[in-house]
Design an enzyme around this catalytic site. Sequence first.
Site, PDB file in Angstrom:
ATOM      1  N   HIS A 115     -39.053  28.126  29.938  1.00  0.00           N
ATOM      2  CA  HIS A 115     -38.844  27.934  31.604  1.00  0.00           C
ATOM      3  C   HIS A 115     -39.846  28.452  32.173  1.00  0.00           C
ATOM      4  O   HIS A 115     -40.566  28.203  33.161  1.00  0.00           O
ATOM      5  CB  HIS A 115     -37.365  28.828  31.713  1.00  0.00           C
ATOM      6  CG  HIS A 115     -36.033  28.021  31.221  1.00  0.00           C
ATOM      7  ND1 HIS A 115     -35.200  28.556  30.446  1.00  0.00           N
ATOM      8  CD2 HIS A 115     -35.739  26.513  31.070  1.00  0.00           C
ATOM      9  CE1 HIS A 115     -34.119  27.666  30.142  1.00  0.00           C
ATOM     10  NE2 HIS A 115     -34.656  26.474  30.349  1.00  0.00           N
ATOM     11  N   LYS A 135     -15.893  28.103  35.830  1.00  0.00           N
ATOM     12  CA  LYS A 135     -16.265  28.343  34.478  1.00  0.00           C
ATOM     13  C   LYS A 135     -17.058  29.636  34.148  1.00  0.00           C
ATOM     14  O   LYS A 135     -16.930  30.191  32.931  1.00  0.00           O
ATOM     15  CB  LYS A 135     -16.892  27.153  33.571  1.00  0.00           C
ATOM     16  CG  LYS A 135     -16.443  25.888  33.360  1.00  0.00           C
ATOM     17  CD  LYS A 135     -17.279  25.092  32.736  1.00  0.00           C
ATOM     18  CE  LYS A 135     -16.606  23.670  32.425  1.00  0.00           C
ATOM     19  NZ  LYS A 135     -17.613  22.525  32.062  1.00  0.00           N
ATOM     20  N   ARG A 172     -39.059  18.127  27.063  1.00  0.00           N
ATOM     21  CA  ARG A 172     -39.652  18.517  25.656  1.00  0.00           C
ATOM     22  C   ARG A 172     -39.537  17.458  24.515  1.00  0.00           C
ATOM     23  O   ARG A 172     -40.206  17.418  23.714  1.00  0.00           O
ATOM     24  CB  ARG A 172     -38.436  19.453  25.042  1.00  0.00           C
ATOM     25  CG  ARG A 172     -38.649  20.848  25.685  1.00  0.00           C
ATOM     26  CD  ARG A 172     -37.460  21.820  25.428  1.00  0.00           C
ATOM     27  NE  ARG A 172     -36.158  21.125  26.177  1.00  0.00           N
ATOM     28  CZ  ARG A 172     -34.884  21.606  26.248  1.00  0.00           C
ATOM     29  NH1 ARG A 172     -34.753  22.837  25.526  1.00  0.00           N
ATOM     30  NH2 ARG A 172     -34.094  20.889  26.883  1.00  0.00           N
ATOM     31  N   SER A 217     -32.233  27.004  25.279  1.00  0.00           N
ATOM     32  CA  SER A 217     -31.457  27.980  25.468  1.00  0.00           C
ATOM     33  C   SER A 217     -30.272  28.164  24.619  1.00  0.00           C
ATOM     34  O   SER A 217     -29.837  29.137  24.031  1.00  0.00           O
ATOM     35  CB  SER A 217     -30.840  28.136  27.071  1.00  0.00           C
ATOM     36  OG  SER A 217     -31.624  28.210  28.024  1.00  0.00           O
TER      37      SER A 217
HETATM   38  P1  ADP Z   1     -29.710  22.269  32.302  1.00  0.00           P
HETATM   39  O1  ADP Z   1     -28.540  22.769  31.811  1.00  0.00           O
HETATM   40  O2  ADP Z   1     -29.884  21.768  33.700  1.00  0.00           O
HETATM   41  O3  ADP Z   1     -30.629  21.197  31.287  1.00  0.00           O
HETATM   42  P2  ADP Z   1     -31.769  24.398  31.335  1.00  0.00           P
HETATM   43  O4  ADP Z   1     -31.701  25.696  31.596  1.00  0.00           O
HETATM   44  O5  ADP Z   1     -31.080  24.134  29.774  1.00  0.00           O
HETATM   45  O6  ADP Z   1     -30.741  23.748  32.279  1.00  0.00           O
HETATM   46  O7  ADP Z   1     -33.178  23.725  31.426  1.00  0.00           O
HETATM   47  C1  ADP Z   1     -33.617  23.427  32.875  1.00  0.00           C
HETATM   48  C2  ADP Z   1     -34.837  22.662  32.562  1.00  0.00           C
HETATM   49  O8  ADP Z   1     -35.812  23.177  31.738  1.00  0.00           O
HETATM   50  C3  ADP Z   1     -34.597  21.326  32.127  1.00  0.00           C
HETATM   51  O9  ADP Z   1     -35.535  20.331  32.614  1.00  0.00           O
HETATM   52  C4  ADP Z   1     -35.105  21.483  30.654  1.00  0.00           C
HETATM   53  O10 ADP Z   1     -35.445  20.093  30.233  1.00  0.00           O
HETATM   54  C5  ADP Z   1     -36.358  22.323  30.922  1.00  0.00           C
HETATM   55  N1  ADP Z   1     -36.424  23.047  29.580  1.00  0.00           N
HETATM   56  C6  ADP Z   1     -35.809  23.851  28.936  1.00  0.00           C
HETATM   57  N2  ADP Z   1     -36.269  24.474  27.800  1.00  0.00           N
HETATM   58  C7  ADP Z   1     -37.769  24.135  27.889  1.00  0.00           C
HETATM   59  C8  ADP Z   1     -38.797  24.347  27.102  1.00  0.00           C
HETATM   60  N3  ADP Z   1     -39.016  25.086  25.999  1.00  0.00           N
HETATM   61  N4  ADP Z   1     -40.240  23.752  27.731  1.00  0.00           N
HETATM   62  C9  ADP Z   1     -39.808  23.090  28.956  1.00  0.00           C
HETATM   63  N5  ADP Z   1     -39.025  22.853  29.451  1.00  0.00           N
HETATM   64  C10 ADP Z   1     -37.885  23.307  29.336  1.00  0.00           C
END
Ligand code: ADP
Length: 154
Positions: free
Chosen positions: A26, A50, A99, A136
Amino acid sequence: MTHKSKSSSAKTAFFPGSFNPFTIGHKSIVERALTIFDTVVIGIGHNIAKEPTEEVDQRVKQIADIFRNNDSVNVISYSGLSVEAAKSVEADCMIRGVRSASDYEYELNLADANRDISGIETLLLPALPQYSFISSSMVRELQAFGSDVSKYLP
Ligand code: ADP
């Protein structure tokens, strides 16, 4: 919900997500977006039913702390539609990370729906190859098994 004011020509990107937790993947999206935009607003989207507000507030603080030396990054939390949160901070567009091919299909659909309901565009940034396996949910799972996940966290 507060954000630093911006001048009319400055470009702002809104980066919505759960960020539970906020990973180095992120962080890299935020840093790379800052080479294109003047300001990035990270929006922690949450479901009031939630997730306890205190937990979300805590996450806002943690992420804000990561960028404490960077005035170009703001962190907010929101419940409801990402596009409404994007409008509330006067963002020019939203950014999301991709990704994999499955991420792309999901993000494409989301971007189309968000454009359709609001006119707001989404810019997709490809994940850096070295971070593309980091999620995450992977971090949470490893944590649950007692693994040291510090190298995935900023
Ligand atoms: P959501 O629950 O909305 O998908 P996330 O917190 O999981 O939220 O992810 C937010 C954004 O960051 C998403 O667009 C996801 O694809 C991107 N993202 C998550 N991990 C990575 C990573 N390792 N590299 C690049 N982008 C990422």
